[in-house]
Scaffold this active site. Structure first.
Site, mmCIF file in Angstrom:
data_model
loop_
_atom_site.group_PDB
_atom_site.id
_atom_site.type_symbol
_atom_site.label_atom_id
_atom_site.label_comp_id
_atom_site.label_asym_id
_atom_site.label_seq_id
_atom_site.Cartn_x
_atom_site.Cartn_y
_atom_site.Cartn_z
ATOM 1 N N LYS A 18 0.754 -1.271 -0.065
ATOM 2 C CA LYS A 18 0.089 0.097 0.123
ATOM 3 C C LYS A 18 0.918 1.285 0.135
ATOM 4 O O LYS A 18 0.700 2.185 -0.864
ATOM 5 C CB LYS A 18 -0.845 -0.072 1.245
ATOM 6 N N ILE A 444 -22.291 11.180 0.189
ATOM 7 C CA ILE A 444 -22.609 9.692 0.762
ATOM 8 C C ILE A 444 -22.101 9.865 2.119
ATOM 9 O O ILE A 444 -22.571 8.813 2.867
ATOM 10 C CB ILE A 444 -21.956 8.676 -0.041
ATOM 11 N N GLU A 497 -17.784 12.394 8.730
ATOM 12 C CA GLU A 497 -17.254 11.075 9.255
ATOM 13 C C GLU A 497 -15.598 11.124 9.625
ATOM 14 O O GLU A 497 -14.886 10.203 9.554
ATOM 15 C CB GLU A 497 -17.470 9.945 8.197
ATOM 16 N N ARG A 528 -5.961 -0.115 -1.237
ATOM 17 C CA ARG A 528 -7.082 0.347 0.059
ATOM 18 C C ARG A 528 -7.267 -1.079 0.862
ATOM 19 O O ARG A 528 -7.539 -2.075 0.213
ATOM 20 C CB ARG A 528 -8.402 0.793 -0.464
ATOM 21 N N TRP A 574 -18.914 -7.307 6.546
ATOM 22 C CA TRP A 574 -17.456 -6.749 6.624
ATOM 23 C C TRP A 574 -16.704 -7.006 7.842
ATOM 24 O O TRP A 574 -15.621 -6.382 8.183
ATOM 25 C CB TRP A 574 -17.445 -5.200 6.259
ATOM 26 N N HIS A 707 -13.673 6.929 -7.203
ATOM 27 C CA HIS A 707 -12.441 6.056 -6.977
ATOM 28 C C HIS A 707 -11.202 6.516 -7.626
ATOM 29 O O HIS A 707 -10.175 6.094 -7.596
ATOM 30 C CB HIS A 707 -12.758 4.616 -7.343
ATOM 31 N N CYS A 739 -20.101 7.532 -4.021
ATOM 32 C CA CYS A 739 -19.847 6.889 -2.887
ATOM 33 C C CYS A 739 -19.059 8.133 -1.988
ATOM 34 O O CYS A 739 -19.225 9.107 -2.341
ATOM 35 C CB CYS A 739 -18.998 5.702 -2.996
HETATM 36 C C1 LIG Z 1 -16.655 1.361 1.090
HETATM 37 N N1 LIG Z 1 -15.781 0.375 1.109
HETATM 38 C C2 LIG Z 1 -15.449 -0.203 2.532
HETATM 39 C C3 LIG Z 1 -15.578 -1.676 2.383
HETATM 40 N N2 LIG Z 1 -15.195 -2.245 3.597
HETATM 41 C C4 LIG Z 1 -15.021 -1.618 4.593
HETATM 42 N N3 LIG Z 1 -14.820 -2.157 6.098
HETATM 43 N N4 LIG Z 1 -14.804 -0.390 4.812
HETATM 44 C C5 LIG Z 1 -15.254 0.642 3.671
HETATM 45 O O1 LIG Z 1 -15.135 1.841 3.580
HETATM 46 N N5 LIG Z 1 -15.539 -2.315 1.427
HETATM 47 C C6 LIG Z 1 -16.187 -1.412 0.134
HETATM 48 C C7 LIG Z 1 -15.508 -0.287 -0.035
HETATM 49 C C8 LIG Z 1 -14.289 -0.418 -0.084
HETATM 50 N N6 LIG Z 1 -13.506 0.818 -0.179
HETATM 51 C C9 LIG Z 1 -12.725 1.398 0.720
HETATM 52 C C10 LIG Z 1 -12.317 2.656 0.705
HETATM 53 C C11 LIG Z 1 -11.526 3.019 1.616
HETATM 54 C C12 LIG Z 1 -10.877 2.574 2.202
HETATM 55 C C13 LIG Z 1 -9.931 3.125 3.130
HETATM 56 O O2 LIG Z 1 -9.391 4.110 2.831
HETATM 57 N N7 LIG Z 1 -8.882 2.263 3.906
HETATM 58 C C14 LIG Z 1 -7.824 2.966 4.636
HETATM 59 C C15 LIG Z 1 -7.708 2.386 5.835
HETATM 60 C C16 LIG Z 1 -8.514 2.962 6.679
HETATM 61 C C17 LIG Z 1 -8.416 3.050 8.214
HETATM 62 O O3 LIG Z 1 -9.120 1.954 9.009
HETATM 63 N N8 LIG Z 1 -7.733 3.776 8.770
HETATM 64 C C18 LIG Z 1 -7.284 3.958 9.841
HETATM 65 C C19 LIG Z 1 -5.807 3.635 10.278
HETATM 66 C C20 LIG Z 1 -5.146 4.503 9.198
HETATM 67 C C21 LIG Z 1 -3.581 4.193 9.367
HETATM 68 O O4 LIG Z 1 -3.158 3.490 8.316
HETATM 69 N N9 LIG Z 1 -2.759 4.708 10.252
HETATM 70 C C22 LIG Z 1 -1.393 4.775 9.905
HETATM 71 C C23 LIG Z 1 -0.727 5.889 11.047
HETATM 72 C C24 LIG Z 1 -1.274 7.143 10.297
HETATM 73 C C25 LIG Z 1 -0.304 8.094 9.742
HETATM 74 O O5 LIG Z 1 0.763 8.336 10.369
HETATM 75 O O6 LIG Z 1 -0.496 8.375 8.498
HETATM 76 C C26 LIG Z 1 -1.011 3.607 10.368
HETATM 77 O O7 LIG Z 1 -1.747 2.774 11.230
HETATM 78 O O8 LIG Z 1 0.086 3.090 9.988
HETATM 79 C C27 LIG Z 1 -7.728 5.209 10.690
HETATM 80 O O9 LIG Z 1 -8.040 6.146 9.778
HETATM 81 O O10 LIG Z 1 -7.427 5.506 11.777
HETATM 82 C C28 LIG Z 1 -6.490 2.566 3.787
HETATM 83 O O11 LIG Z 1 -5.777 3.544 4.017
HETATM 84 O O12 LIG Z 1 -6.320 1.629 3.127
HETATM 85 C C29 LIG Z 1 -11.073 0.888 2.376
HETATM 86 C C30 LIG Z 1 -11.995 0.425 1.527
HETATM 87 N N1 LIG Z 2 -21.076 6.741 4.390
HETATM 88 C C1 LIG Z 2 -19.984 6.012 3.576
HETATM 89 C C2 LIG Z 2 -20.546 4.843 2.729
HETATM 90 C C3 LIG Z 2 -19.330 4.177 1.924
HETATM 91 S S1 LIG Z 2 -19.922 2.959 1.287
HETATM 92 C C4 LIG Z 2 -18.921 6.925 3.339
HETATM 93 O O1 LIG Z 2 -19.464 7.894 2.953
HETATM 94 O O2 LIG Z 2 -17.915 6.496 3.170
HETATM 95 ZN ZN LIG Z 3 -20.364 3.594 -0.935
#
Ligand SMILES: CN1c2c(nc(N)[nH]c2=O)NC[C@@H]1CNc1ccc(C(=O)N[C@@H](CCC(=O)N[C@@H](CCC(=O)N[C@@H](CCC(=O)O)C(=O)O)C(=O)O)C(=O)O)cc1
Ligand SMILES: N[C@@H](CCS)C(=O)O
Ligand SMILES: [Zn+2]
Length: 772
Positions: A18, A444, A497, A528, A574, A707, A739
């Site tokens: 990532k 959204i 959010e 992601r 999920w 996206h 989205c």
């Molecule tokens: C809408 N979607 C989702 C799905 N499933 C889910 N469980 N959630 C969803 O929203 N399925 C269908 C779609 C798939 N789409 C997505 C869209 C976006 C992401 C995403 O952005 N994922 C992030 C991680 C999100 C998260 O949990 N973040 C945490 C931890 C953040 C982090 O990485 N922190 C760092 C430290 C911070 C720094 O210094 O920068 C670390 O731990 O190293 C948070 O925000 O606290 C991603 O980055 O991949 C996923 C699915």
């Molecule tokens: N309320 C959520 C839905 C994602 S599917 C968002 O806006 O990220």
């Molecule tokens: Zn969505």
């Protein structure tokens, strides 16, 4: 007996992939650095599997974005619109990323290819596009290169190919007048070329993934499977073909696969256990030499029950003999986190629950143990006794069962599952109360989760920032986002959010019966990832979860702020769900927890509440015969979570990432006042289904793809809205992105939303006038 693995998580134990991809995309590292990052993840995975004595170690399970897109590049099915990007990019990887993410650079402006759910999982693949005159050519030799790369490390691997039938069937015809399976004769030569190269490079075993065999097949599809694998085995008699389907049983397709001259057949015994007895019936294996028994759950994190796995193994061993047995996970381990050893904080994952689970690395160890136990009188072995003790501790744990939760479920009545009045009556009351214009604009829910937002949360979690400091920061973000939405002219603002790490994990963290991890990342799409919570016990909501943030946002504006919740089916889908009771029961428990929240929001004066259900379609069983039962409880759970409100409270739902045409009746049955739904990548194709079906309630078809960093033009949005207006009355239409905006940057978000609002304003002016 051999051990085999179908695929290993490719994001790296610390999400190295990532980080590397995102840095490359933002020009912070070079192509060479990115390639090196991939190489080092692959080497680490292969070495680990070698260390765990896996006999058949997969290669080509690595991908920089998605294995279906890898196949598209391998066979050269590159859509016409990327021609310019192909010319302007010297390397294949940039073309590949343009197909995955769209590209707006140096005079090139192309949208991304569509993305949708990989079967019933939360992994997303890039949908292949086919034309009538589709030609295929060998473009990417990634699979051969990676086989060679492992060989150079002294590791003989089993290259994994997405089977041609699954590949074609997962794609889409981009014009009329042909069926994508008709392309098979043109596609197969490319597969044969690749197999030839692999054979020349010294490959022995090849794994063909054909998970489409877990779905209902037509005669034409059965014939195609026959043609492909008879052809391959005839052309390559020295290659050992392992044919793998997963996520279900073979059902009606069993006879077809049992007649194939492949060397080994994989069975997913976690979701298709009945297949084993059928396959073991005398004489049914025909020419198939070996059976791959998928005894370890590749999709869930519960520790394997050795007793049950060994029963399967012994049964097969008695009938076939040990040398014909391969043991393996049920499917690729792509769907589980990397390593449980990285969970060292008892306050996050307690020692008690940790003892009940296994991640990818631990699942390899389970395979190792099962192989040892299967060859001994296992009942007296310590390995077996330890496992049995863990199973028993979980069964009898006091953490799991809550009488109050069970009693509440027992007292539910039919009226708890429906709104008081019909949609028509509710709409009049809601219109009077909300006074929104035609084509109301909204988003959204999420706004950009910038590095700063994630860093502050990370600092707060590590104790480097006080709770007050973190809350103040989030309040500022929310305040600014409300002001921004007012300035842009969005009719229904949201709070943004910012306080949420993820739309499911955030709720999981606040619900009883859930636990979570520190590093349990799983790839969702591209770079992601998600960290699915673990549901281990009965679910309830101890205190309000979102009321503070929604009420705070509402206090900042006179416009109606839309409250934002994740629905019960999506939370279930999920999460890693407990396997000791029916999913439907767990879902109903979550629905009641969400209902408590919905009612608290309403009490605080929030008159629009969105309950997101993007995963409703994803949870649909792969075979039609199982749909009704699922839809009954899934739609029931959504209704249970939303039906207790007043008629004047407007319930929204949101769906994305899936094809919804085939469950449109059930979507209507959800009876949400408004549904916002992803539409733009498919150019509003979906709306035809809504219109043909005469969908009764209001709809917000997504007007631009979130996206991709690409900013849409006003003409594009207007065109899509006109398309929508041609099939649905304007009075039913909302205007919103596809989205949430959490993955986007602020600059593109603001530009895109301004354009969207302006497009909606234009539409208002032209209502009733014929569009051309
Ligand atoms: C809408 N979607 C989702 C799905 N499933 C889910 N469980 N959630 C969803 O929203 N399925 C269908 C779609 C798939 N789409 C997505 C869209 C976006 C992401 C995403 O952005 N994922 C992030 C991680 C999100 C998260 O949990 N973040 C945490 C931890 C953040 C982090 O990485 N922190 C760092 C430290 C911070 C720094 O210094 O920068 C670390 O731990 O190293 C948070 O925000 O606290 C991603 O980055 O991949 C996923 C699915
Ligand atoms: N309320 C959520 C839905 C994602 S599917 C968002 O806006 O990220
Ligand atoms: Zn969505």
């Amino acid at each position: 007996m051999k051990t085999s693995n179908l695929g290993y998580p490719r994001i790296g134990a610390h999400r190295e992939l990532k980080r590397a991809c995102e840095k490359y995309w933002s020009n912070k590292i070079s192509l060479e650095d990115l390639i090196e990052a991939g190489k080092s993840i692959r080497a680490e995975n292969w070495k680990l599997q070698q260390e765990k004595e896996i006999d058949l170690i997969p290669s080509n399970d690595f991908s920089f974005y998605d294995q279906v897109l890898d196949t598209t590049l391998m066979v050269g099915a590159i859509p016409e619109r990327y021609k310019k990007a192909r010319k302007s990019n010297k390397n294949l990887l940039d073309l590949y990323f343009a197909m995955a993410r769209g590209l707006q650079k140096d005079g090139v402006d192309v949208i991304a290819m569509e993305m949708t759910k990989w079967f019933d999982t939360n992994y997303h693949y890039i949908v292949p596009e086919f034309t009538k005159d589709q030609e295929f050519e060998l473009v990417s030799q990634k699979i051969v290169e990676e086989f060679q790369e492992a060989k150079d490390l002294g590791i003989q691997t089993k290259p994994v190919l997405l089977g041609p039938v699954t590949y074609l069937l997962l794609g889409k015809e981009k014009e009329e007048g042909f069926h994508r399976l008709d392309l098979l004769p043109k596609l197969l030569p490319v597969y044969h070329s690749i197999l030839k190269m692999l054979a020349d490079a010294g490959a022995t075993w090849i794994q063909f993934d054909e998970p489409i065999l877990s779905t209902d097949f037509s005669e034409k599809e059965k014939e195609a499977i026959g043609k492909v694998y008879n052809g391959i085995t005839e052309a390559f008699p020295n290659l050992k073909i392992l044919l793998a389907s997963y996520f279900g049983d073979y059902g009606d397709n069993l006879d077809t696969v049992l007649n194939l001259p492949v060397c080994a057949l994989h069975l997913d015994l976690k979701s298709g256990a009945d297949d084993l007895d059928k396959v073991l019936e005398a004489g049914r294996l025909n020419q198939i030499t070996s059976l791959s028994l998928g005894v370890i759950d590749g999709r869930n994190i519960w520790k394997n029950d050795f007793e049950s796995s060994l029963r399967f193994i012994q049964k097969a061993k008695e009938k076939l003999g040990e040398e014909r047995i391969i043991i393996s996970p049920s499917c690729s381990l792509l769907h589980v986190p990397n390593d449980l050893d990285l969970e060292q904080n008892e306050k996050v994952l307690s020692t008690e629950v940790k003892d009940w689970v296994a991640f990818a690395k631990q699942k390899l160890e389970e395979l190792q143990s099962l192989k040892i136990l299967a060859n001994t009188d296992y009942k007296s072995q310590q390995l077996f006794l330890d496992n049995a003790a863990s199973m028993e501790k979980r069964r009898s744990s006091k953490l799991i069962h809550k009488t109050k939760v069970k009693q509440r479920l027992e007292h539910l009545e039919a009226k708890d599952y429906r709104r008081e009045s019909s949609f028509d009556k509710r709409k009049i009351l809601q219109d009077e109360h909300l006074k929104l214009p035609l084509f109301p604009t909204t988003t959204i829910g999420s706004f950009p989760q910038t590095k700063e937002v994630r860093q502050k949360r990370s600092q707060f979690k590590k104790g480097e920032l006080t709770e007050q400091g973190y809350v103040n920061f989030l309040m500022e973000q929310t305040f600014e986002t409300i002001r921004l939405q007012e300035n842009i002219g969005l009719d229904v603002p949201v709070h943004g959010e910012f306080e949420r790490n993820d739309m499911v994990e955030y709720f999981g963290e606040q619900l009883e019966g859930f636990t979570f991890t520190q590093n349990g990342w799983v790839q969702s799409y591209g770079s992601r990832c998600v960290k699915p919570p673990i549901i281990y016990g009965d679910v309830s909501r101890p205190v309000p979860m979102t009321v503070f943030w929604t009420s705070f946002a509402q206090s900042l504006t006179n416009r109606p702020v839309k409250g934002m919740l994740t629905g019960p089916v999506t939370i279930l889908q999920w999460s890693f769900v407990r396997d000791d009771q029916a999913r439907s029961v767990t879902c109903e428990q979550i629905a009641l927890a969400i209902l408590d929240e919905v009612l608290d929001l309403e009490k605080e004066g929030i008159s629009i509440i969105q309950v997101d259900e993007p995963a409703i379609r994803e949870g649909l069983p792969l075979r039609k015969k199982d749909w009704e039962k699922y839809l009954d409880w899934a739609i029931g759970a959504f209704k249970l979570s939303t039906s207790g409100v007043k008629d004047s409270t407007q319930i929204h739902t949101h769906m994305c990432y899936s094809e919804f045409n085939d469950i449109i009746q059930s979507i209507a049955d959800m009876d949400a006042d408004v549904i916002t739904i992803e539409c733009s990548r498919s150019q509003m194709e979906l709306l035809d289904a809504f219109s043909e079906f005469d969908y009764p309630n209001d709809i917000g078809p997504g007007v631009y793809d979130i996206h991709s960093p690409r900013v849409p033009s006003e003409e594009e949005i207007i065109k899509l809205l006109q398309k929508a207006e041609n099939v649905l009355p304007a009075s039913k239409l909302w205007v919103n992105p596809d989205c949430g905006l959490k993955t986007r940057g602020w600059e593109e978000t603001i530009s895109a939303l301004k354009i969207m609002v302006s497009a909606a304003q234009q539409m208002r002016e032209t209502v009733g006038q014929p569009s051309n």
